[in-house]
Design an enzyme around this catalytic site. Structure first.
Site, PDB file in Angstrom:
ATOM      1  N   ILE A 286       0.823  -1.199   0.000  1.00  0.00           N
ATOM      2  CA  ILE A 286       0.000   0.000   0.000  1.00  0.00           C
ATOM      3  C   ILE A 286       0.863   1.256   0.000  1.00  0.00           C
ATOM      4  O   ILE A 286       0.431   2.326  -0.428  1.00  0.00           O
ATOM      5  CB  ILE A 286      -0.964  -0.018   1.213  1.00  0.00           C
ATOM      6  N   ASP A 287       2.134   1.125   0.461  1.00  0.00           N
ATOM      7  CA  ASP A 287       3.042   2.270   0.513  1.00  0.00           C
ATOM      8  C   ASP A 287       3.621   2.638  -0.846  1.00  0.00           C
ATOM      9  O   ASP A 287       4.276   3.666  -0.972  1.00  0.00           O
ATOM     10  CB  ASP A 287       4.213   1.977   1.460  1.00  0.00           C
ATOM     11  N   MET A 330      -0.135   5.931   6.045  1.00  0.00           N
ATOM     12  CA  MET A 330       0.866   4.868   5.877  1.00  0.00           C
ATOM     13  C   MET A 330       2.095   5.407   5.142  1.00  0.00           C
ATOM     14  O   MET A 330       1.992   6.352   4.372  1.00  0.00           O
ATOM     15  CB  MET A 330       0.287   3.697   5.087  1.00  0.00           C
ATOM     16  N   ARG A 332       6.010   3.618   5.872  1.00  0.00           N
ATOM     17  CA  ARG A 332       7.092   3.264   6.791  1.00  0.00           C
ATOM     18  C   ARG A 332       8.421   3.832   6.311  1.00  0.00           C
ATOM     19  O   ARG A 332       9.165   4.440   7.081  1.00  0.00           O
ATOM     20  CB  ARG A 332       7.165   1.744   6.919  1.00  0.00           C
TER      21      ARG A 332
END
Length: 562
Positions: A286-287, A330, A332
């Protein structure tokens, strides 16, 4: 140790060390003149280069960005052509399984394809990694084009396929599962399709789940994955033992970069055993941090859903005196969702991402900027990616290096930390303010994919099926708008990140009017990190033409920078 399937060119220079020095010197000049091809040039598939354990001059830089192994050299297939053409090819059955029969592709008799001008993809069709070139540019690195082949390596009754989903949730997982099942059944008349439950560990810890077009008919309308998922659980030997024992010969693996590394290990073990098994990876994150590909499925849906959280934060901020709406999204290691959601919203005053360092205190710091914006507009919206500012948190509170089951470092909540810092700052200033913190992470992950992602998931699934039926093992992805078969090592050797030295980030700064918070040292370090992270394992043992083509393609942006 060189791969037995890749032969050195006949005109290889015996003085390898001298050639290597020349190649390194040439890499410093991108405007080097083109080499003239020989008068009787061979087709690109006829000239291959040797990839050995000495073929990684940039291994140290690569290891800083990823986990590239020297053992990958045995699985790299590089082909050269005229004018700096390089094909970074994917493994095929014929590399290690002798005398394997082929069959006519059943699509040639399929009524849905009766109006298609060209049924099948030409074996020599490839897609360039870099499409923006100058008139004297080399042709650069290419990937094999995805699509149906005229001959396939499985009969319909022979296929026994399995599908597994791994890692975190993402919009579109059920759509990919559905289209893999329906595509195998409707296009290639496959009846034996199974689902692996709860990630990699499901290969050896649970029964396989039979899948049919009827059983998956409406799962695309639901979020999550009907197969279940988990992190970790990868045991290569156990997984391949079960694949072999159950007679599975097509494995479809849906997951992020860690999952694709697992798929690569599974393929290597399959090849070591000489099994006729295709491994097809469908990259999921999703990133949007998978390297090489234009974007990953679910990203468009995530950006669209993030707008709802930003809109809510804007309403809250506007409805209070000196109101601040803080939204954590989101991201990371890569801030693509935060960046694109900010650009789409136009209500955001500041966007913070992992790739762009910022500081809190002092002249030009974040807290001073928030204060000036509140005095000017009476409200403010801040979007922050979950991986941003982790170094600042580590300086202010004790942290530990705990990891999740996938090996990712557990992040501290940058949203909560910023909330407390902002409150303390304005309390010291005796200035009234209200801050609302919104974290929509799990709401965004769990929704069904939107129309755009549904179409994209369908094309990815179909491309994976065509490649597996044709005997390839690969990760499928869209490169410059065309679906391609990408070697596993290319999507696992590095991570795609926002380039703060590119125009897209400049557009965001122009939209929000926020300071960049970057010093010239930060900018120089970011440029160097981008250069090193984007450089693939370089086959310099072959010729300077290959090295130059890899260097040129690495300088391009993989995520549609315009």
């Amino acid at each position: 140790m060189a791969s037995h399937i890749i032969l050195p060119p006949e005109d290889a220079d015996e003085n390898h060390h001298q050639e290597e020095e020349e190649e390194r010197e040439e890499l410093g000049h991108n405007d080097a003149p083109l080499e003239q091809p020989p008068k009787a040039a061979l087709p690109f598939s006829a000239t291959c280069v040797r990839i050995s354990r000495d073929s990684y001059p940039n291994l140290r830089a690569l290891r800083n960005a990823s986990s590239v192994s020297l053992a990958d050299a045995a699985y790299v297939k590089i082909s050269e052509g005229d004018y700096g053409y390089v094909l970074d090819d994917v493994p095929h059955f014929t590399d290690y399984v002798p005398d394997i029969p082929t069959y006519p592709n059943p699509l040639q008799d399929h009524p849905a394809y009766s109006t298609v001008k060209q049924y099948f993809v030409d074996e020599d069709d490839t897609v360039p990694q870099k499409v923006v070139v100058q008139k004297n540019s080399r042709r650069g690195v290419h990937f094999r084009r995805a699509g149906p082949r005229q001959r396939v390596y499985f009969g319909p009754d022979e296929v026994k396929a399995c599908i597994v989903t791994c890692g975190g949730l993402c919009p579109g997982l059920n759509t990919v599962i559905r289209e893999l099942v329906c595509g195998l059944s409707h296009m290639y008349n496959v009846n034996n399709i199974y689902g692996i439950q709860n990630g990699y560990k499901g290969f050896y810890s649970s029964n396989y789940l039979p899948l049919t077009p009827k059983s998956v008919n409406d799962i695309h309308k639901r979020g999550g994955t009907v197969l279940g998922t988990s992190r970790g659980g990868h045991d290569t030997k156990k997984i391949v033992d079960n694949i072999q024992d159950r007679g599975i010969n097509q494995v479809y693996i849906i997951g992020g970069d860690g999952t694709q590394k697992g798929a690569y290990e599974i393929f290597k073990e399959i090849r070591k055993r000489g099994l006729k098994v295709s491994v097809a990876g469908v990259p999921k994150t999703i990133d949007n941090d998978i390297a090489i590909i234009d974007k990953s499925f679910g990203f468009d849906t995530a950006v669209e859903e993030a707008q709802r959280a930003i809109d809510s934060a804007h309403v809250e901020a506007c409805s209070a005196e000196n109101g601040i709406g803080l939204v954590k999204l989101m991201g990371r290691y890569s801030g693509f969702i935060a960046m694109y959601a900010t650009l789409a919203s136009r209500d955001v005053d500041c966007c913070l991402i992992p790739e762009s360092p910022f500081y809190m205190d002092g002249e030009g710091g974040l807290l001073q900027y928030i204060e000036s914006r509140l005095k000017e507009n009476k409200h403010m919206v801040i979007v922050v990616a979950e991986g941003a500012g982790q170094d600042l948190i580590a300086k202010s509170i004790a942290t530990s290096d705990q990891q999740d089951a996938s090996g990712n470092k557990l992040l501290l909540d940058i949203g909560l930390w910023l909330t407390h810092k902002i409150k303390d700052y304005f309390k010291s200033k005796k200035m009234e303010m209200t801050i609302k913190y919104i974290d929509p992470t799990y709401m965004i992950r769990a929704i069904p994919s939107n129309a755009s992602d549904n179409v994209y998931c369908t094309l990815l699934a179909h491309s994976a099926i065509h490649g597996a039926m044709a005997g390839y093992s690969f990760t499928v992805g869209m490169v410059n708008g065309r679906h391609t078969f990408i070697p596993f090592y290319r999507v696992t050797s590095t991570r795609n990140k926002v380039k703060v030295t590119d125009r897209m980030w400049a557009r965001l700064l122009s939209s929000t009017n926020q300071p960049s918070f970057l010093s010239q040292k930060d900018i120089d370090e970011a440029s160097e990190a981008d250069r090193l992270a984007n450089r693939p394992p370089l086959p310099t043992g072959a010729s300077h033409r290959v090295a130059s083509s890899f260097e040129q393609s690495a300088s391009s942006t993989s995520n549609g920078e315009i």
